[in-house]
Design an enzyme around this catalytic site. Structure first.
Site, short mmCIF file in Angstrom:
data_model
loop_
_atom_site.label_atom_id
_atom_site.label_comp_id
_atom_site.label_asym_id
_atom_site.label_seq_id
_atom_site.Cartn_x
_atom_site.Cartn_y
_atom_site.Cartn_z
N ARG A 26 0.82 -1.21 0.00
CA ARG A 26 0.00 0.00 0.00
C ARG A 26 0.85 1.27 0.00
O ARG A 26 0.46 2.28 0.57
CB ARG A 26 -0.97 0.03 1.19
CG ARG A 26 -2.09 -0.97 1.09
CD ARG A 26 -3.13 -0.52 0.09
NE ARG A 26 -4.02 -1.63 -0.24
CZ ARG A 26 -5.19 -1.82 0.33
NH1 ARG A 26 -5.63 -0.99 1.23
NH2 ARG A 26 -5.93 -2.84 -0.03
N ARG A 30 -3.67 6.31 -0.18
CA ARG A 30 -4.15 7.51 0.51
C ARG A 30 -3.13 8.24 1.35
O ARG A 30 -3.35 9.39 1.72
CB ARG A 30 -5.38 7.15 1.34
CG ARG A 30 -6.65 7.15 0.50
CD ARG A 30 -7.87 7.01 1.36
NE ARG A 30 -7.88 5.70 2.00
CZ ARG A 30 -8.70 5.37 2.99
NH1 ARG A 30 -9.55 6.25 3.47
NH2 ARG A 30 -8.66 4.15 3.51
N ARG A 39 -6.65 10.85 -7.94
CA ARG A 39 -7.86 10.03 -7.91
C ARG A 39 -9.12 10.85 -7.73
O ARG A 39 -10.23 10.30 -7.79
CB ARG A 39 -7.77 9.03 -6.74
CG ARG A 39 -7.17 7.67 -7.01
CD ARG A 39 -8.18 6.61 -7.46
NE ARG A 39 -9.53 6.77 -6.98
CZ ARG A 39 -9.99 6.36 -5.81
NH1 ARG A 39 -9.21 5.70 -4.99
NH2 ARG A 39 -11.23 6.55 -5.46
N ASP A 75 -6.39 -3.87 -7.80
CA ASP A 75 -7.04 -4.42 -6.61
C ASP A 75 -7.27 -5.90 -6.84
O ASP A 75 -7.36 -6.35 -7.99
CB ASP A 75 -8.36 -3.71 -6.30
CG ASP A 75 -8.82 -4.03 -4.88
OD1 ASP A 75 -8.34 -3.38 -3.94
OD2 ASP A 75 -9.63 -4.97 -4.72
N TYR A 150 -14.61 -12.25 0.15
CA TYR A 150 -15.41 -11.11 -0.32
C TYR A 150 -16.65 -11.59 -1.08
O TYR A 150 -17.74 -11.02 -0.96
CB TYR A 150 -14.57 -10.18 -1.20
CG TYR A 150 -13.56 -9.40 -0.39
CD1 TYR A 150 -13.99 -8.34 0.41
CD2 TYR A 150 -12.22 -9.71 -0.38
CE1 TYR A 150 -13.09 -7.62 1.18
CE2 TYR A 150 -11.31 -9.01 0.39
CZ TYR A 150 -11.76 -7.96 1.17
OH TYR A 150 -10.87 -7.27 1.94
O1 1CP Z 1 0.28 0.15 -3.17
C1 1CP Z 1 -0.25 -0.98 -3.25
O2 1CP Z 1 -0.06 -1.84 -2.38
C2 1CP Z 1 -1.07 -1.33 -4.48
C3 1CP Z 1 -2.44 -1.18 -4.36
C4 1CP Z 1 -3.42 -2.22 -3.82
C5 1CP Z 1 -3.28 -3.57 -3.47
C6 1CP Z 1 -2.01 -4.39 -3.44
C7 1CP Z 1 -4.77 -1.91 -3.67
C8 1CP Z 1 -5.34 -0.60 -3.93
N1 1CP Z 1 -5.45 -3.03 -3.30
C9 1CP Z 1 -4.57 -4.05 -3.15
C10 1CP Z 1 -4.89 -5.45 -2.81
C11 1CP Z 1 -6.00 -5.68 -1.87
N2 1CP Z 1 -7.28 -5.23 -1.95
C12 1CP Z 1 -5.92 -6.57 -0.77
C13 1CP Z 1 -4.69 -7.31 -0.40
C14 1CP Z 1 -3.73 -6.40 0.28
C15 1CP Z 1 -4.04 -6.10 1.71
O3 1CP Z 1 -4.21 -7.04 2.50
O4 1CP Z 1 -4.08 -4.91 2.03
C16 1CP Z 1 -7.16 -6.59 -0.14
C17 1CP Z 1 -7.55 -7.35 1.10
C18 1CP Z 1 -8.02 -5.75 -0.89
C19 1CP Z 1 -9.42 -5.47 -0.62
C20 1CP Z 1 -9.63 -4.02 -0.42
N3 1CP Z 1 -9.65 -3.12 -1.44
C21 1CP Z 1 -9.76 -3.33 0.79
C22 1CP Z 1 -9.75 -3.93 2.18
C23 1CP Z 1 -11.12 -3.98 2.77
C24 1CP Z 1 -11.21 -4.89 3.97
O5 1CP Z 1 -11.80 -5.99 3.84
O6 1CP Z 1 -10.68 -4.51 5.04
C25 1CP Z 1 -9.90 -1.97 0.48
C26 1CP Z 1 -10.09 -0.82 1.41
C27 1CP Z 1 -9.82 -1.86 -0.93
C28 1CP Z 1 -9.85 -0.64 -1.74
C29 1CP Z 1 -8.52 -0.19 -2.15
N4 1CP Z 1 -7.64 -0.94 -2.91
C30 1CP Z 1 -6.50 -0.19 -3.13
C31 1CP Z 1 -6.68 1.08 -2.53
C32 1CP Z 1 -5.67 2.19 -2.58
C33 1CP Z 1 -7.94 1.07 -1.92
C34 1CP Z 1 -8.58 2.20 -1.16
C35 1CP Z 1 -9.46 2.92 -2.10
C36 1CP Z 1 -9.36 4.39 -2.01
O7 1CP Z 1 -8.28 5.00 -2.13
O8 1CP Z 1 -10.45 4.98 -1.84
#
Ligand code: 1CP
Length: 339
Positions: A26, A30, A39, A75, A150
């Site tokens: 991540r 944000r 974004r 994602d 999910y």
């Molecule tokens: O910088 C990076 O790491 C690349 C971006 C990335 C990655 C690797 C995003 C962008 N998503 C993911 C994978 C992802 N998505 C995972 C595995 C990684 C981890 O464990 O953190 C998971 C579980 C998700 C599911 C997901 N997508 C969540 C988690 C929700 C929960 O169940 O707690 C969330 C909040 C998202 C949305 C998301 N994906 C990525 C971002 C930057 C965001 C936030 C969206 C935003 O900016 O509004």
């Protein structure tokens, strides 16, 4: 190979890197004001299908923090969306399904990705043009348990109870779900490899909610197939949260590198895994604690990983959204100097 002596690839392959390699899960997102600006007004999942934008967001942390790798901005639900599954990412919440998958009929109707996602390939190609040969591009996919959670829960879940209920009350349906998810994940990963990624990470973020027998029976065969599909092509990293008790089983899935969260020491993790290279272990909350706290943790992890063939520095889970971007840059510098 595009990369040449890239520290992350050297470490993943058990060779001595020119500097301690570091990237943060991540790292895009944000915590960066430039991400929030890029974004603005654009839906999260839409942004994952916009090549110029996804490339720009992928590159932002590489420019700002001097990390040794770019991680594809995407994602885990992107291949589901591309296959035709109704899914949205709700701000502040995460992926939410239009309709949860809970019955054998639901599973039978789950689409399988059978088309290219050209936007992602184009985005990867833009990123690769900007990276130096020392900076690796890491692609990723979600692992079948985390994606299934999910799908079955219908959105983010605290306890994953509907997912585990399906697993134990209808094991055949569970295995059919895994069998339908795996080809979608393999296809998306293959497309990233064809587009030129230098390494990959399999994110099984929620696997740590399972006990070891359930992990072995219901998840490991499928994660193994996914990792096997790119064996010999690029280094593979396998990661989950709270997986201290699962590290042995997870490391049998076949990656070169095991990701470790922050709850287990690297010394203990090293004893549990089949791999000779570990990644991770810094508590993301330490980025709020000041440079001295980061230095102390870096010294501990360095001592604990000294006997390994390699270590890729990373956090134990993703950068927290409210982290000060400058604290991230300083942590990367501390790791490069003292790691
Ligand atoms: O910088 C990076 O790491 C690349 C971006 C990335 C990655 C690797 C995003 C962008 N998503 C993911 C994978 C992802 N998505 C995972 C595995 C990684 C981890 O464990 O953190 C998971 C579980 C998700 C599911 C997901 N997508 C969540 C988690 C929700 C929960 O169940 O707690 C969330 C909040 C998202 C949305 C998301 N994906 C990525 C971002 C930057 C965001 C936030 C969206 C935003 O900016 O509004």
């Amino acid at each position: 190979m595009r990369v040449h002596n890239a520290p992350i690839i050297e470490a993943a392959n058990g060779r001595t890197p020119s500097r301690p390699p570091v990237w943060f899960m991540r790292q895009a997102g944000r915590s960066l004001p430039e991400y929030r600006q890029a974004r603005e007004g654009i839906d999260m999942l839409d942004s994952c299908f916009m090549p110029e934008l996804l490339a720009e967001i992928t590159l932002q942390p590489v420019r700002r923090h001097d990390v040794d790798a770019a991680i594809l901005f995407s994602d885990i639900v992107v291949p589901l969306k591309a296959a035709g599954v109704g899914v949205n990412i709700v701000p502040g919440r995460g992926p939410v399904m239009d309709a949860p998958i809970r019955t054998a009929a639901d599973v039978g109707a789950l689409p399988i990705l059978d088309t290219d996602i050209p936007e992602v390939a184009q985005g990867i190609s833009i990123v690769l043009d900007e990276l130096t040969p020392q900076q690796a591009m890491i692609g990723f996919v979600g692992a079948p348990f985390t994606l299934a959670s999910y799908l079955v829960e219908g959105g983010p879940s605290k306890n994953h109870e509907k997912t585990k209920a399906l697993m134990h009350s209808e094991p055949d349906t569970w295995h059919r779900l895994m069998e339908r998810l795996t080809p979608t994940i393999v296809a998306f990963l293959g497309q990233q490899v064809d587009a030129g990624i230098d390494a990959m990470q399999l994110f099984d973020s929620w696997a740590g909610y399972l006990n070891e027998p359930d992990y072995r029976e219901f998840v490991l065969p499928y994660s193994t197939q996914i990792l096997e599909s790119v064996a010999g092509k690029i280094p593979r990293i396998h990661f989950g949260v709270g997986t201290g008790e699962l590290l042995t089983a997870m490391s049998e899935a076949g990656s070169e590198v095991m990701g470790v969260d922050y709850r287990v020491s690297m010394a203990d993790a090293a004893k549990r895994v089949k791999t000779r290279v570990l990644q991770g272990n810094l508590d993301p909350a330490l980025l709020f604690a000041g440079d001295d706290a980061v230095r102390a943790a870096v010294a501990r992890i360095k001592a604990e990983t000294a006997g390994l063939d390699g270590h890729i520095w990373n956090l134990g889970h993703g950068v927290l959204p409210t982290t000060d971007a400058e604290a991230i840059t300083r942590a990367v510098a501390i790791i490069h100097e003292e790691g």
